[in-house]
Design an enzyme around this catalytic site. Sequence first.
Site, PDB file in Angstrom:
ATOM      1  CG  ASP A   1      -1.898  -1.114   1.261  1.00  0.00           C
ATOM      2  OD1 ASP A   1      -2.186  -1.650   0.172  1.00  0.00           O
ATOM      3  OD2 ASP A   1      -2.364  -1.469   2.361  1.00  0.00           O
TER       4      ASP A   1
HETATM    5  N1  URA Z   1      -1.305  -5.969   3.757  1.00  0.00           N
HETATM    6  C1  URA Z   1      -1.782  -4.704   3.794  1.00  0.00           C
HETATM    7  O1  URA Z   1      -2.829  -4.438   4.349  1.00  0.00           O
HETATM    8  N2  URA Z   1      -1.065  -3.736   3.184  1.00  0.00           N
HETATM    9  C2  URA Z   1       0.124  -3.963   2.571  1.00  0.00           C
HETATM   10  O2  URA Z   1       0.731  -3.030   2.054  1.00  0.00           O
HETATM   11  C3  URA Z   1       0.598  -5.284   2.554  1.00  0.00           C
HETATM   12  C4  URA Z   1      -0.133  -6.275   3.145  1.00  0.00           C
END
Ligand code: URA
Length: 234
Positions: free
Chosen positions: A101
């Site tokens: 993310d």
């Molecule tokens: N899980 C999440 O919620 N975000 C990420 O960036 C990676 C795994």
Amino acid sequence: MRLDKYLADMQKGTRSQIKTYIKKGRIKVGDIVVTSPDFKIEPGSDLVLMDNVPVDYVFFEYYMLNKPAGVVTATTDKKEKTVLDLIQSKRNDLFPVGRLDKDTEGLLLITNDGPLAHKILSPKNHIDKTYYTKVKGQLDETITALFFKGLQVDDDFCALPAKLTILSYDKESDSTTAYITIQEGKFHQIKRMFAAVGSEVLYLKRVSMGSLKLDTNLQLGEYRPLTSSEIENL
Ligand code: URA
């Protein structure tokens, strides 16, 4: 491989710029000036020179990036800075393996090796992805057990078993630090898993993916090529 593709793959210009360079006699193969863009090259064995400087052909590139928050995991984006904007590479066909993310930090593999990416990402191969996290509230062994059993995240998604290792609880900020290891990579998976047990992810950083560990010498935003043993182990 065509000479113009060889040079384009190595980012020596756009296809049309390269055609012009070739026609102008700037490219040699061995000792011979070649003026046709479709001249056939054997990458790895023919010596190609541009303005008398050798241009080696690189098939695959592998980089480890310590992704900072604030950049998106994509190859291009109209508005946002992408992880590929942080990398200077020889090839122009690199992509990130899996998605972090925008606000997640840590280990991201960037390559053009499609089969390897597929192997790492396929849940069938059970490749561990481990994250360091700070979450709201106090976690206890009930949550560890729920995660370990395979958490029903929502109506549509039951997560595969995940390993949660609780590190510490800070009373003042009412937050817990932990490592969590998952073998799949659904959209916002870790955030959704903690939300499903009434918590909230405050910080998330990937620290390893299979045998590949985030190099602690890399500052946020820095990257380095993988070593040959890191590539072999993957
Ligand atoms: N899980 C999440 O919620 N975000 C990420 O960036 C990676 C795994």
